[in-house]
Design an enzyme around this catalytic site. Structure first.
Site, PDB file in Angstrom:
ATOM      1  N   ASP A 275      -6.699  19.120 -20.703  1.00 25.49           N
ATOM      2  CA  ASP A 275      -6.498  17.680 -20.518  1.00 25.49           C
ATOM      3  C   ASP A 275      -5.420  17.132 -21.446  1.00 25.49           C
ATOM      4  O   ASP A 275      -5.072  15.962 -21.378  1.00 25.49           O
ATOM      5  CB  ASP A 275      -7.823  16.939 -20.762  1.00 25.49           C
ATOM      6  CG  ASP A 275      -7.793  15.506 -20.269  1.00 25.49           C
ATOM      7  OD1 ASP A 275      -7.145  15.233 -19.249  1.00 25.49           O
ATOM      8  OD2 ASP A 275      -8.415  14.637 -20.917  1.00 25.49           O
TER       9      ASP A 275
ATOM     10  N   SER B 195      -7.352   9.124 -17.280  1.00 25.69           N
ATOM     11  CA  SER B 195      -7.636  10.169 -16.301  1.00 25.69           C
ATOM     12  C   SER B 195      -8.613   9.649 -15.250  1.00 25.69           C
ATOM     13  O   SER B 195      -9.588   8.963 -15.581  1.00 25.69           O
ATOM     14  CB  SER B 195      -8.230  11.402 -16.992  1.00 25.69           C
ATOM     15  OG  SER B 195      -7.339  11.930 -17.945  1.00 25.69           O
TER      16      SER B 195
ATOM     17  N   GLN C 122      -4.556  17.191 -11.795  1.00 26.70           N
ATOM     18  CA  GLN C 122      -5.150  15.960 -12.292  1.00 26.70           C
ATOM     19  C   GLN C 122      -4.438  14.752 -11.701  1.00 26.70           C
ATOM     20  O   GLN C 122      -3.222  14.771 -11.499  1.00 26.70           O
ATOM     21  CB  GLN C 122      -5.046  15.890 -13.821  1.00 26.70           C
ATOM     22  CG  GLN C 122      -5.734  14.680 -14.448  1.00 26.70           C
ATOM     23  CD  GLN C 122      -5.581  14.648 -15.959  1.00 26.70           C
ATOM     24  OE1 GLN C 122      -4.578  14.162 -16.475  1.00 26.70           O
ATOM     25  NE2 GLN C 122      -6.566  15.176 -16.678  1.00 26.70           N
TER      26      GLN C 122
END
Length: 289
Positions: free
Chosen positions: A205, A229, A279
């Site tokens: 991440d 996110s 993502q």
């Protein structure tokens, strides 16, 4: 002194409350919200603790719903969706203050032999030993970078990062939406495949969403950008001990509608493809007051 890496391993050791119920905590920091990679990693550990030892994570899909509060514990509830002959499926919901803040579905598989191939690691990337660390970058360019960059480079982390391209940090130039970053942990990771996968999920991440801002001359920590996110998917291809540098190659095919989409591959230093990531995140320009 407890290092940031020691703290990461500690917070991944969740407290079991009941059969399918676990409690996790956040490290003490000045962050305003829980780091998304932490929630992914803790949820993965919670799911793994309900799975047979001979099955390992091969994919996960997660959604972020609300910002996590670093001051209170996170409760992880695991739902045992299916235990099949070769695959096991789990759903995890993370909650705080009576509300779901995050959900994850994960699939586990017994190791087996089958067809195998992988894409090659990029060949035109400098070795990490030839690049500057963030501490060295701060020492060399500290007076020439925005304050938000300086704060970002100074923040203690369990990871060390060496970006190949620096223009993103030192200018507002519109760049091609792709980057390569070498990443490694700042301490050893226990010889435990579950923990190694959790730490890999944690670091996946890092920096990923930022790549979607390159084409616009922006950054996720820019005061003009509201970023968060939204979802995160990851596929684990091959185990890795995380005892050396990992190359994180990233590209962003699209931003639209206040959302940025980014993809990534994680390669071991010897060229082995460890994992793939995708993502989508909120990339919204703040309105002027």
């Amino acid at each position: 002194m407890i290092t940031a890496m020691d703290e990461l391993i500690s917070i991944l050791d969740l407290e079991r409350l009941e059969h399918n119920l676990f409690r996790g905590r956040s490290p003490e920091s000045d962050w305003q919200r829980v780091f998304g990679g932490q929630t992914i990693a803790q949820a993965l550990v919670a799911a793994h603790r309900t799975v047979e030892e001979d099955r390992h994570i091969h994919s996960l899909h997660a959604y972020f719903m609300l910002p996590g509060d670093i001051k209170v514990p996170i409760i992880y509830t695991v739902e045992r969706i299916r235990d099949g002959g070769s695959f096991t499926t789990r759903r995890v919901v993370a909650s705080q203050h009576g509300h779901a803040i995050f959900s994850l579905e994960a699939s586990f598989q017994k190791d087996e032999i089958g067809l195998e191939h992988q894409i090659p690691m990029p060949l035109d990337v400098p070795e990490p030993d030839l690049l500057l660390s963030q501490a060295q970058l701060l020492e060399r360019f500290g007076k020439n970078v925005p304050e938000w960059v300086s704060r970002y480079w100074q923040r203690p982390r369990p990871l060390e990062m060496k970006p190949v391209m620096l223009e993103h940090y030192t200018s507002r130039e519109k760049l091609e939406p792709r980057q390569n970053i070498w990443i490694r942990t700042t301490g050893s990771v226990p010889d435990d495949r579950v923990l190694q996968c959790a730490v890999l999920a944690y670091l996946s991440d890092m920096t990923l969403l930022d790549t979607s801002t390159f084409a616009h001359g922006r950054a996720v920590f820019d005061s003009e950008i509201q970023a968060a996110s939204l979802d995160h998917a990851m596929w684990f291809h091959r185990p890795n001990r995380l005892d050396d540098w990992i190359l994180y190659t990233q590209d962003s095919p699209s931003t639209r509608g206040g959302r940025g989409f980014t993809r990534g591959e994680l390669f071991a230093r010897d060229g082995t493809l460890i994992a793939s990531v995708a993502q989508e995140g909120l990339i919204r320009l703040r309105r002027a007051p």
